[in-house]
Design a protein around this motif. Structure first.
Motif, short mmCIF file in Angstrom:
data_model
loop_
_atom_site.label_atom_id
_atom_site.label_comp_id
_atom_site.label_asym_id
_atom_site.label_seq_id
_atom_site.Cartn_x
_atom_site.Cartn_y
_atom_site.Cartn_z
N GLY A 1 42.52 30.92 51.56
CA GLY A 1 43.41 31.45 51.23
C GLY A 1 43.30 31.60 49.67
N PHE A 2 42.29 31.85 48.85
CA PHE A 2 42.17 32.19 47.31
C PHE A 2 41.69 33.41 47.24
N GLY A 3 41.50 34.23 47.11
CA GLY A 3 40.88 35.63 46.35
C GLY A 3 40.90 36.05 45.37
N LYS A 4 39.92 37.04 44.43
CA LYS A 4 40.41 37.24 43.47
C LYS A 4 40.07 38.52 43.03
N ASN A 5 41.30 39.37 42.31
CA ASN A 5 40.87 40.90 42.22
C ASN A 5 40.63 41.35 40.36
N ILE A 6 39.61 41.58 40.21
CA ILE A 6 38.71 41.37 38.86
C ILE A 6 39.52 42.36 38.67
N SER A 7 39.68 43.59 38.60
CA SER A 7 40.44 44.87 37.98
C SER A 7 41.75 44.51 37.08
N LEU B 1 33.40 47.92 37.14
CA LEU B 1 33.68 47.05 38.43
C LEU B 1 33.04 48.30 39.15
N SER B 2 32.66 47.86 40.00
CA SER B 2 32.38 48.29 41.48
C SER B 2 33.54 48.46 42.47
N GLU B 3 33.63 49.19 43.78
CA GLU B 3 34.99 49.73 44.31
C GLU B 3 35.19 48.19 44.53
N THR B 4 34.35 47.47 45.39
CA THR B 4 34.20 45.78 45.78
C THR B 4 35.42 44.91 45.23
N ASP B 5 35.03 45.10 43.79
CA ASP B 5 35.77 44.69 42.92
C ASP B 5 36.97 44.35 42.37
#
Ligand code: SAM
Length: 285
Positions: free
Chosen positions: A174-180, A159-163
């Motif tokens: 209002g939706f978003g994701k935090n892959i980590s 994963l990159s830092e933004t991920d």
């Protein structure tokens, strides 16, 4: 609690009228496609398909609970080198009846027959259209989670830092994701593509569902003792699976032999048969 199965022999357009309002939790069905299988149970001309189906979907709307879901397996055929548009027209007309077209799943047929056509490749998928009466409906997503598998080890570990921080939606939804967040989990939610082989066992029906198909939707949209309806039940795959999963089930088919066949497959449970002659007959387990 006892579960029940009801089998109606006859045309769904009429037989559905015997089912009470707002009494069904899930409808899973595969009606005859336009012009298909004329030799076995009559084909409906693609130009007439929408008019044929709408009185049936009107009844389905009436019998489905406000929290329920309708899954319609359908695929447009090729007419004179073009895909016919009757499925799209049907969606538009069903929306006018009050249905919400909430989702579309793809059934990827893993084992579709090899072949060669001059202007297209072999058809390896079908639509599973999801309709609801309300935006809020029962859905038990945890029941269909899938193992993370190798995905977690390969992609997630790089994963990159933004991920790693919450990636908020650019459109302000209002939706978003935090892959980590998913790194240490064993299971993930599935996609809307179902990879299933077509039915290989000889079920005495030329268009039977693989059992995993109704099973997946029954898990996702119902709990034990809920009621599942298939108004074009054929060999009764939906009913047999619902029965095994301890859901009540209702099936309709125009061909009496199919109704007989389904009756024989069901576990000894409370079974009600609705036939043209004997309107009501209770079979003891
Ligand atoms: C594609 S098959 C369903 C197969 C089923 N999903 C299975 O797993 O066996 C469609 C079924 O609809 C039935 N059928 C066709 N027209 C009907 C109608 N107007 N009312 C009730 N059943 C009908 C046919 O007899 C056929 O068995």
């Amino acid at each position: 609690m006892e579960i029940f199965t009801e089998i109606y022999t006859g045309n769904s357009k009429e037989q559905l009228k015997k089912i009470p309002n707002n009494s069904v939790d899930l409808i899973v069905t595969s009606p005859p496609y336009a012009d298909q299988r004329k030799s076995t149970y009559g084909g409906i001309h693609h130009d007439e398909y929408v008019d044929w189906f709408l009185p049936i979907s009107e009844q389905l709307f009436r019998v489905l609970k406000p929290t329920g879901t309708f899954i319609l397996n359908i695929k447009e055929k090729v007419v004179e080198g073009e895909r016919s548009t009757y499925v799209m027209e049907l969606i538009i007309e069903m929306r006018k009846q009050g249905w919400l077209w909430t989702e579309e799943f793809i059934w990827h047929k893993k084992n579709c027959y090899p072949g060669k056509w001059p202007n297209r490749f072999r058809d390896a998928w079908e639509r599973l259209l999801q309709f609801n009466k309300n935006r809020k409906f029962n859905m038990y997503q945890e029941e269909v989670m899938v193992p993370m598998g190798e995905w977690a080890n390969s992609i997630l570990k790089k994963l990159s830092e933004t991920d790693k921080i919450r990636d908020n939606s650019k459109v302000g939804s209002g939706f978003g994701k935090n892959i980590s967040n998913w790194l240490d989990r064993d299971k993930a939610y599935p996609t809307n593509v179902l990879h299933l082989a077509t039915e290989c066992n000889n079920k005495n029906h030329s268009a039977a569902f693989p059992e995993e198909l109704p099973e997946w939707f029954i898990k996702l949209f119902t709990k034990e003792n809920d009621t599942v309806l298939d108004p074009f039940m054929g060999s009764g795959t939906t009913l047999v699976v619902a029965n095994r999963m301890r859901r009540n089930s209702i099936g309709i088919d125009i061909i009496p032999e199919y109704c007989e066949m389904v009756k024989k497959q069901l576990q000894p449970i409370e079974l009600y048969l609705f036939e043209p002659k004997a309107e009501y007959e209770k079979i003891k387990p």
